[in-house]
Design an enzyme around this catalytic site. Structure first.
Site, PDB file in Angstrom:
ATOM      1  N   GLY A  87       0.814  -1.208   0.000  1.00  0.00           N
ATOM      2  CA  GLY A  87       0.000   0.000   0.000  1.00  0.00           C
ATOM      3  C   GLY A  87       0.847   1.257   0.000  1.00  0.00           C
ATOM      4  O   GLY A  87       2.080   1.225   0.080  1.00  0.00           O
ATOM      5  N   GLY A  89       2.601   3.729   1.484  1.00  0.00           N
ATOM      6  CA  GLY A  89       3.157   3.978   2.804  1.00  0.00           C
ATOM      7  C   GLY A  89       3.676   5.382   2.990  1.00  0.00           C
ATOM      8  O   GLY A  89       3.951   5.793   4.123  1.00  0.00           O
ATOM      9  N   ASP A 245       4.147  -4.803  -7.462  1.00  0.00           N
ATOM     10  CA  ASP A 245       3.517  -3.570  -7.008  1.00  0.00           C
ATOM     11  C   ASP A 245       4.067  -2.354  -7.747  1.00  0.00           C
ATOM     12  O   ASP A 245       3.602  -1.227  -7.512  1.00  0.00           O
ATOM     13  CB  ASP A 245       3.683  -3.387  -5.495  1.00  0.00           C
ATOM     14  N   ASP A 255       7.519   4.454 -10.373  1.00  0.00           N
ATOM     15  CA  ASP A 255       8.461   4.250  -9.269  1.00  0.00           C
ATOM     16  C   ASP A 255       9.915   4.224  -9.730  1.00  0.00           C
ATOM     17  O   ASP A 255      10.488   3.162  -9.982  1.00  0.00           O
ATOM     18  CB  ASP A 255       8.108   2.996  -8.464  1.00  0.00           C
TER      19      ASP A 255
END
Length: 480
Positions: A87, A89, A245, A255
């Site tokens: 998730g 964070g 993810d 990312d």
């Protein structure tokens, strides 16, 4: 004029178990470092004229009207190891805006404070990873690769403790969505078929309206990922942390932690400090994508009425990735070599070049750019043994002659496929180091040099140079 974001927050209308509603944690003294005004205009945003007010907005200290801040939950395989709950964070999704042309985009603040998914983290980001993602994501966008974008970067005025005390910062990130393979895995692991169905319907409506059902969605995502990875490999890019993810359903690069671009070409290149066994090495990226897509297929299986039949159909789709990737990769290589037509020997010609480059430590970007110019023989200068390129040059020039293509058209096309400048690791680190000390000039200069990466521009020619031995960056690090 008050800020206006044209919000329409469809993800926030999904069931509450998809996220946790939470506002960003206010920060002490935000300062605006960078603002991507062309992107803001693309999104149809009205921003404050005052820089301090804009900084507060993108630090999450003040919220634009219509925001519904939340942290998304997901799971994922990280370096092959299963994490049942990850998730956001350290990120807060402010909401979704609908641009003037009808396109929908997430706006997320990365480094906006702790959430229920932070685990042991502080929910913050330090300036270095924020600027790395700003630089690399905007360079990727300028080079035509589907990617998340950087809307703004702010410093927080608060320290962040990592290996030392670092200046805190927040990145305003834009994406077609932040839905990941791991989002599907989260609900599949909980056998929550209602949530899986709602998520599938949401993604199809948002990204692939032509797709029908889970099988159509899987097929569309496989195609998008095949195109994406071929494009970024054509630039010598190594993602560095291709966990499930970190693979989006939209087919965007997301990312930019320990990512990097190769200087000298070696297919086994790894930069990420956390990739100790080379799982995500440059040449491994297509195989990793297959593995990740198999996890997506597995997560979607509960939605099919006949599991055995579904396994057979999904296995065929996932196994078909290799052929789809090869077609995309060969098209990228033909473009990089200036070939307008297809020949069955083209792939062998391209791979022969890459093999010679690897044996002679030839710079990936500079070799292809040199081949794109008026004097392609200058590519020999990139080789330890310049004569090693000569047999290949003869074959390539014979292949070009067989097309009888206008030379000027070939050069123009090749230069549009082979950038003159990439975000070289040593330049990115130079910008981060200076910025951490309060000097943002190297960052600004680098952004200017990368704004038009395919254009010949003598004023920024220094950014085309590979690193010296002293400048070489061998390891990159995760932003957390």
């Amino acid at each position: 004029m008050p800020p206006r974001f044209p919000f329409d927050n469809s993800y926030a209308r999904l069931p509450e178990r998809f996220f946790t509603r939470q506002a960003p944690a206010p920060v002490e003294a935000p300062t605006l470092v960078a603002l991507n005004r062309p992107l803001a205009d693309r999104l149809g945003l009205t921003l404050p004229e005052d820089a301090a007010e804009t900084a507060r907005l993108f630090a999450g200290t003040t919220l634009p009207e219509g925001a519904e801040p939340l942290a998304q939950v997901y799971a994922g395989h990280q370096f092959g190891g299963w994490s049942p709950q990850l998730g956001d964070g350290r990120a807060i999704l402010l909401g979704e805006v609908v641009a003037p042309d009808g396109a929908r985009f997430d706006i997320q603040l990365k480094g906006a404070g702790r959430t229920p998914y932070s685990r042991m983290g502080d929910g913050r980001a330090w300036l270095g990873p924020v600027l790395r993602e700003y630089i690399v994501s905007e360079a990727m966008a300028a080079m035509g690769v589907p990617t998340t974008r950087a809307l703004a970067a702010v410093t927080t005025g608060e320290p962040v403790l990592r290996e030392a005390v670092m200046p805190g910062a927040i990145l305003a990130r834009v994406a077609a969505s932040h839905i990941r393979v791991g989002t599907f895995q989260y609900f599949a692991a909980r056998r929550d078929t209602d949530a899986l169905q709602a998520l599938t319907d949401h993604v199809i409506a948002r990204h692939y309206p032509e797709a029908t059902g889970p099988e159509g969605l899987l097929d569309a995502v496989i195609g998008a990922q095949a195109r994406l990875i071929a494009q970024w490999m054509g630039l010598g890019f190594i993602h560095g942390v291709m966990n499930t993810d970190n693979m989006t359903l939209s087919g965007e690069t997301i990312d930019y932690g320990p990512c990097a671009f190769m200087d000298a070409y070696y297919p086994d290149t790894v930069f990420s400090s956390i990739d100790q066994f080379g799982r995500y090495a440059y040449a491994n990226q297509p195989q990793v994508a297959v593995w990740n897509l198999a996890q997506l297929a597995t997560a979607l299986l509960p939605l099919l009425p006949d599991r055995d039949e579904g396994i057979e159909r999904f296995t065929a789709l996932v196994n078909g990735f290799s052929d789809r990737f090869d077609a995309e990769w060969h098209a990228v290589l033909r473009a990089k070599l200036g070939l307008a037509t297809e020949d069955e020997e083209d792939a062998a010609l391209a791979f022969d070049l890459l093999e010679r480059m690897a044996k002679n430590s030839a710079d990936f970007t500079r070799t292809f750019r040199a081949l794109s110019g008026d004097t392609p023989q200058s590519a020999r200068d990139e080789f330890i043994d310049p004569t090693a390129l000569d047999p290949w040059l003869t074959r390539w020039q014979a292949r070009l002659a067989a097309e009888a293509r206008d030379e000027a058209a070939r050069i123009t096309a090749m230069q549009a496929a082979n950038p003159a400048r990439i975000p070289r690791n040593h330049r990115v680190e130079e910008a981060i180091t200076a910025s951490a000390a309060g000097d943002f000039t190297p960052f600004e200069n680098l952004m200017q040099a990368l704004a038009h990466p395919f254009a010949d521009d003598p004023s920024v020619a220094e950014y085309e140079e590979p690193p010296t031995d002293e400048q070489r960056v061998l390891r990159t690090f995760c932003g957390t």
